[in-house]
Design a protein around this motif. Structure first.
Motif, PDB file in Angstrom:
ATOM      1  N   MET C   1       0.830  -1.201   0.000  1.00  0.00           N
ATOM      2  CA  MET C   1       0.000   0.000   0.000  1.00  0.00           C
ATOM      3  C   MET C   1       0.869   1.257   0.000  1.00  0.00           C
ATOM      4  N   LEU C   2       1.771   1.314   0.952  1.00  0.00           N
ATOM      5  CA  LEU C   2       2.669   2.463   1.007  1.00  0.00           C
ATOM      6  C   LEU C   2       4.103   1.947   0.990  1.00  0.00           C
ATOM      7  N   LYS C   3       4.879   2.501   0.049  1.00  0.00           N
ATOM      8  CA  LYS C   3       6.264   2.045  -0.073  1.00  0.00           C
ATOM      9  C   LYS C   3       7.173   3.260   0.029  1.00  0.00           C
ATOM     10  N   VAL C   4       8.046   3.231   0.998  1.00  0.00           N
ATOM     11  CA  VAL C   4       8.976   4.347   1.213  1.00  0.00           C
ATOM     12  C   VAL C   4      10.363   3.870   0.815  1.00  0.00           C
ATOM     13  N   ASP C   5      10.967   4.593  -0.096  1.00  0.00           N
ATOM     14  CA  ASP C   5      12.209   4.151  -0.707  1.00  0.00           C
ATOM     15  C   ASP C   5      13.316   5.185  -0.470  1.00  0.00           C
ATOM     16  N   ASP C  13      20.554  21.898   6.155  1.00  0.00           N
ATOM     17  CA  ASP C  13      21.795  21.168   5.879  1.00  0.00           C
ATOM     18  C   ASP C  13      22.086  20.011   6.828  1.00  0.00           C
ATOM     19  N   LYS C  14      21.163  19.753   7.772  1.00  0.00           N
ATOM     20  CA  LYS C  14      21.402  18.633   8.671  1.00  0.00           C
ATOM     21  C   LYS C  14      20.322  17.587   8.427  1.00  0.00           C
ATOM     22  N   TYR C  15      20.739  16.349   8.208  1.00  0.00           N
ATOM     23  CA  TYR C  15      19.758  15.308   7.930  1.00  0.00           C
ATOM     24  C   TYR C  15      19.076  14.849   9.206  1.00  0.00           C
ATOM     25  N   LEU C  16      17.730  14.841   9.174  1.00  0.00           N
ATOM     26  CA  LEU C  16      16.989  14.284  10.297  1.00  0.00           C
ATOM     27  C   LEU C  16      17.086  12.762  10.256  1.00  0.00           C
ATOM     28  N   PHE C  17      16.846  12.222   9.069  1.00  0.00           N
ATOM     29  CA  PHE C  17      17.012  10.776   8.875  1.00  0.00           C
ATOM     30  C   PHE C  17      17.463  10.562   7.438  1.00  0.00           C
ATOM     31  N   GLU C  18      18.130   9.440   7.218  1.00  0.00           N
ATOM     32  CA  GLU C  18      18.653   9.162   5.884  1.00  0.00           C
ATOM     33  C   GLU C  18      18.325   7.746   5.468  1.00  0.00           C
ATOM     34  N   ASN C  19      18.010   7.585   4.196  1.00  0.00           N
ATOM     35  CA  ASN C  19      17.798   6.275   3.577  1.00  0.00           C
ATOM     36  C   ASN C  19      16.842   5.387   4.371  1.00  0.00           C
ATOM     37  N   LEU C  20      15.696   5.963   4.665  1.00  0.00           N
ATOM     38  CA  LEU C  20      14.691   5.212   5.395  1.00  0.00           C
ATOM     39  C   LEU C  20      13.871   4.403   4.402  1.00  0.00           C
ATOM     40  N   ASN C  21      13.776   3.092   4.648  1.00  0.00           N
ATOM     41  CA  ASN C  21      12.968   2.233   3.799  1.00  0.00           C
ATOM     42  C   ASN C  21      11.857   1.618   4.626  1.00  0.00           C
ATOM     43  N   LEU C  22      10.678   1.513   4.009  1.00  0.00           N
ATOM     44  CA  LEU C  22       9.542   0.989   4.752  1.00  0.00           C
ATOM     45  C   LEU C  22       8.532   0.446   3.754  1.00  0.00           C
ATOM     46  N   TYR C  23       7.946  -0.708   4.090  1.00  0.00           N
ATOM     47  CA  TYR C  23       6.840  -1.190   3.279  1.00  0.00           C
ATOM     48  C   TYR C  23       5.645  -1.419   4.194  1.00  0.00           C
ATOM     49  N   GLY C  56      14.436  10.853  -2.167  1.00  0.00           N
ATOM     50  CA  GLY C  56      13.949   9.485  -2.197  1.00  0.00           C
ATOM     51  C   GLY C  56      12.554   9.456  -2.777  1.00  0.00           C
ATOM     52  N   GLU C  57      11.826   8.371  -2.528  1.00  0.00           N
ATOM     53  CA  GLU C  57      10.537   8.221  -3.184  1.00  0.00           C
ATOM     54  C   GLU C  57       9.506   7.642  -2.223  1.00  0.00           C
ATOM     55  N   ILE C  58       8.304   8.150  -2.315  1.00  0.00           N
ATOM     56  CA  ILE C  58       7.203   7.590  -1.534  1.00  0.00           C
ATOM     57  C   ILE C  58       6.104   7.194  -2.502  1.00  0.00           C
ATOM     58  N   LEU C  59       5.796   5.886  -2.528  1.00  0.00           N
ATOM     59  CA  LEU C  59       4.758   5.401  -3.442  1.00  0.00           C
ATOM     60  C   LEU C  59       3.534   5.016  -2.630  1.00  0.00           C
ATOM     61  N   TYR C  60       2.392   5.536  -3.050  1.00  0.00           N
ATOM     62  CA  TYR C  60       1.135   5.174  -2.409  1.00  0.00           C
ATOM     63  C   TYR C  60       0.299   4.453  -3.452  1.00  0.00           C
ATOM     64  N   LEU C  61       0.007   3.177  -3.227  1.00  0.00           N
ATOM     65  CA  LEU C  61      -0.672   2.345  -4.215  1.00  0.00           C
ATOM     66  C   LEU C  61       0.045   2.425  -5.563  1.00  0.00           C
ATOM     67  N   ASN C  62       1.353   2.270  -5.505  1.00  0.00           N
ATOM     68  CA  ASN C  62       2.232   2.264  -6.677  1.00  0.00           C
ATOM     69  C   ASN C  62       2.256   3.568  -7.451  1.00  0.00           C
ATOM     70  N   GLU C  63       1.848   4.638  -6.830  1.00  0.00           N
ATOM     71  CA  GLU C  63       1.884   5.931  -7.505  1.00  0.00           C
ATOM     72  C   GLU C  63       2.626   6.911  -6.612  1.00  0.00           C
ATOM     73  N   PHE C 198      17.926   5.530  11.640  1.00  0.00           N
ATOM     74  CA  PHE C 198      18.260   6.045  10.310  1.00  0.00           C
ATOM     75  C   PHE C 198      19.043   7.346  10.396  1.00  0.00           C
ATOM     76  N   LYS C 199      19.764   7.473  11.470  1.00  0.00           N
ATOM     77  CA  LYS C 199      20.625   8.664  11.604  1.00  0.00           C
ATOM     78  C   LYS C 199      22.015   8.279  11.165  1.00  0.00           C
ATOM     79  N   ASN C 200      22.715   9.242  10.663  1.00  0.00           N
ATOM     80  CA  ASN C 200      24.013   8.919  10.089  1.00  0.00           C
ATOM     81  C   ASN C 200      25.115   9.749  10.752  1.00  0.00           C
ATOM     82  N   ASP C 201      25.101   9.742  12.078  1.00  0.00           N
ATOM     83  CA  ASP C 201      26.234  10.430  12.694  1.00  0.00           C
ATOM     84  C   ASP C 201      26.462   9.987  14.143  1.00  0.00           C
TER      85      ASP C 201
END
Lengths: 248, 220, 201, 46
Positions: C1-5, C13-23, C56-63, C198-201
């Motif tokens: 249903m929801l795909k987070v890529d 300039d400061k990342y809150l989170f990086e490269n978070l993946n979720l299905y 990155g990309e967030i797909l909701y129902l493949n869109e 998903f923090k990188n520091d």
């Protein structure tokens, strides 16, 4: 593999072309400085000390060598900022935002110079420091626009949104400036027909004109110089934590 | 789009109805500033009659600005804008409806009230219609500028509002007052009305989209 | 249903989170946890399409979520979107998330929460906990495919927590999915992610 | 028109002074800003 590629892509997007600009501007600044100093000093020294005295206005007219170039660059800076605003809004280019941020104070200072030199010129010529004529009024509005842009910028903490907000305001201002100018003209003709004009361009002699052209050129060069320096400082401020800047 | 616009419209109406200060304070502001002029300048009817169109216009301009520059602030602070953006519907309807409702509640009462300048500032009564027409055509443009300033300075100090709106409003102020004074000089003021109308039509889409862009900025 | 890529979000300039993946599949509940300021709310705003300047990309129902005109997502943020000077009824009736206003349904849920609310009282008269229950009753009465809730369990008493868990179960059995944040480890979920991973520091 | 030749020096010199001040301010301010940041960078490196 895909992950590293994505990382590279975002890395590239974030950097944009600012390191390149920082490097190139560092190389060109000495030359621009040399030429702007040359043209500016020749133009102003020639104009103020050696050009002939005007038979109508006497020596006061020599203010023209600073007033007209200042008025000219103050408008030109707004035009370039408008172009940068379009670029910044359509392509979200980081450098365009840096350009507007850096040029606004320069534009404000030259508009201020145009206003104050005009006023100092007006005092001995018309016996008054200020006159509500069309040109002075629209220059004053331009000055207020610059101030509004600067203050809007400083009200944002996030640079990205500040750039976009300032771009929107610059564009709206650019669309409105001609309308304001036109309406101020109507208002002026309605209330008091302009009896005196600032510059009688028709009657200027070549000996007076040459230093003026050189001075105008010098002003544009010095705007370029201070613009380059301000942009460098802005880039350094924004990218102080970036790898390229640390190693520069 | 229209169903959504209706719902926003109704919600705005309800909240305006509940918060009388939002439409009462511009009225008070307008009346008090009008009263300041005779006190500060002169109480001579001839002087005031000459200055009346300009004074009225400046007071209307300032009181309109006072009310419109905060139209997005409450929605921003209570999270309504978050919800709105989560619905992913046209922001244009939100912007237009909010400006329209604000105009109906804040500018329209002031315009109606400004007919009192016939007594207060001795404006020649035959020029009242011209003054009111110029205000009716001119204030929507000021509302547009005010909304843009409000969207740009969302959640920040409101001192930015006048700095943005007042220089932009110069043409409207000039055209509006010129319409009245040209009528008093025995000329036909329709040129000024057409000009103001043209400016409104030209700016409406531009400022609305600038507003949308400015609102979005606070969600980046 | 929801795909987070590979979702990354930077603030100045400061990342809150990086490269978070979720299905996220249908009929699932995901709990998003993390320390204060870790970006839980930002993550919720990303997946509900409020904040779109992520990488990155967030797909909701493949869109792509950015291209969907009206996804059936219900978002309830930390700020509830209610106005204190309007009555409870006016707030609920005019809520833009609430296409069919069903007074009885909301009233039933409010009863379940053990909450005595008069619809004609200004909302500002109620406490934060009661406002929370009003918001949650609205959530319960609206039909959506995905519910995105920010801190639904905070400010709730034990009765409210049980009731909300029951509503979650009911929503899932109807085929919806829920994403919610919680910093005190409240609420039952089938899946859990921690933003701090998903923090990188 | 009013001419006041005695004021010549004052008016032109005043404008010249303001011009030179504004131009040098426009050059000095970014220079100082950049140097400050460069100094910070040096401190960071050490």
């Amino acid at each position: 593999m895909n992950k590293t590629f994505n990382n590279l892509k975002t890395f590239y997007h974030k950097l944009g072309s600012s390191p390149w600009f920082y490097k190139i501007s560092g190389i060109t600044i000495p030359y621009v400085a040399l030429f702007s100093f040359l043209f500016l000093s020749i133009g102003i020294v020639w104009g103020v000390f050696f050009s002939p005295t005007d038979f109508k206005q006497g020596d006061v007219y020599r203010i023209i060598y600073m007033h007209v170039p200042a008025a000219s660059v103050s408008q030109a800076i707004y035009y370039t900022m408008t172009v940068a605003a379009v670029v910044s809004m359509i392509w979200r280019m980081k450098m365009a935002g840096i350009f507007i941020k850096s040029m606004a104070p320069i534009g404000a200072s030259f508009t201020f110079l145009a206003l104050i030199s005009g006023s100092i010129w007006g005092q001995p010529t018309w016996g008054t420091w200020w006159i509500w004529d069309a040109r002075l009024t629209s220059t004053l509005v331009l000055f207020i626009f610059y101030i509004a842009i600067i203050s809007l910028y400083s009200s944002f903490s996030e640079k990205k949104s500040a750039d976009q907000a300032v771009s929107i305001l610059t564009l709206v201002g650019a669309v409105n400036l001609p309308i304001i100018k036109k309406s101020v003209d109507w208002w002026n003709t309605l209330h008091q027909p302009a009896s005196i004009k600032f510059t009688e361009s028709s009657s200027i002699s070549p000996e007076m004109l040459y230093p003026l052209i050189i001075s105008i050129f010098g002003f544009y060069l010095v705007v370029l110089l201070s613009g380059l320096m301000a942009m460098r400082a802005e880039i350094a401020k924004r990218e102080i934590n970036k790898e390229w800047f640390k190693n520069y | 789009m229209t169903r959504l616009a209706k719902r926003i419209f109704y919600k705005e109406l309800v909240s305006y109805k509940k918060r009388s200060s939002t439409y009462l304070s511009p009225i008070v502001f307008f009346l008090i500033t009008i009263a300041l002029y005779p006190l500060a300048l002169s109480n001579d009817p001839a002087d005031l009659a000459f200055l009346a169109p300009g004074i009225t216009w400046i007071c209307v301009l300032l009181s309109t600005l006072l009310s419109i520059q905060n139209i997005f602030n409450e929605d921003f602070e209570d999270g309504s804008l978050d919800i709105f953006f989560s619905l992913r519907v046209s922001t244009l309807s939100l912007v237009i409806v909010k400006i329209l409702v604000n105009w109906i509640f804040s500018s329209l009462p002031i315009i109606i009230l400004s007919s009192t300048v016939v007594f207060l500032l001795f404006l020649p009564s035959e020029s009242l219609v011209i003054l009111l027409t110029s205000l009716l055509i001119g204030t929507p443009v000021i509302s547009l500028f005010g909304a843009l300033a409000g969207a740009l300075s969302l959640g920040k100090s409101s001192i930015l509002g006048p700095a943005i709106v007042l220089p932009l409003s110069l043409p409207i102020l000039i055209l509006g007052t010129s319409a009245v004074s040209s009528f008093l000089n025995g000329e036909n003021p329709s040129f000024y009305f057409l000009m103001m109308l043209a400016i409104f039509i030209f700016l409406l889409p531009l400022i609305c989209y600038a507003c949308i862009g400015a609102l979005r900025l606070h969600y980046e | 249903m929801l795909k987070v890529d590979n979702l990354s979000y930077a603030y100045t300039d400061k990342y809150l989170f990086e490269n978070l993946n979720l299905y996220l599949d249908i009929k699932t509940i995901i709990k998003v946890s993390g320390s204060n300021g870790s970006g839980k709310t930002t993550f919720l705003k990303n997946i509900s399409g409020i904040l779109q300047d992520y990488e990155g990309e967030i797909l909701y129902l493949n869109e792509n979520i950015k291209d969907i005109s009206s996804p059936n997502i219900f978002y309830a943020g930390h700020k509830n979107g209610f106005k204190d000077n309007l009555t409870v009824g006016e707030n609920l009736k005019n809520d833009l998330r609430n296409p069919e206003f069903d007074l009885d349904k909301i009233k039933n849920y409010l009863n379940d929460f053990g909450c005595e609310i008069s619809f004609s009282t200004p909302l500002g008269n109620y406490s934060e906990g009661q406002k929370k229950k009003i918001l949650l009753s609205l959530f319960a009465s609206v039909n959506a495919d995905l519910y995105v809730l920010d801190e639904p369990f905070s400010n709730l008493d034990d009765e409210g927590i049980d009731c909300l868990n029951e509503i979650f179960r009911q929503k899932v059995s109807e085929g919806s999915s829920i994403v919610f944040t919680s910093h005190e480890n409240q609420g039952k979920s089938s899946q859990e992610i921690n933003i701090d991973d998903f923090k990188n520091d | 028109m009013i001419y006041d030749f005695n004021d010549y020096n004052f008016h032109v010199w005043l404008v010249l002074l303001i011009t030179v001040t504004l131009i040098s301010l426009n050059l000095i301010v970014p220079k100082i800003r950049l140097n400050k940041i460069k100094k910070l960078k040096k401190i960071d490196k050490n």
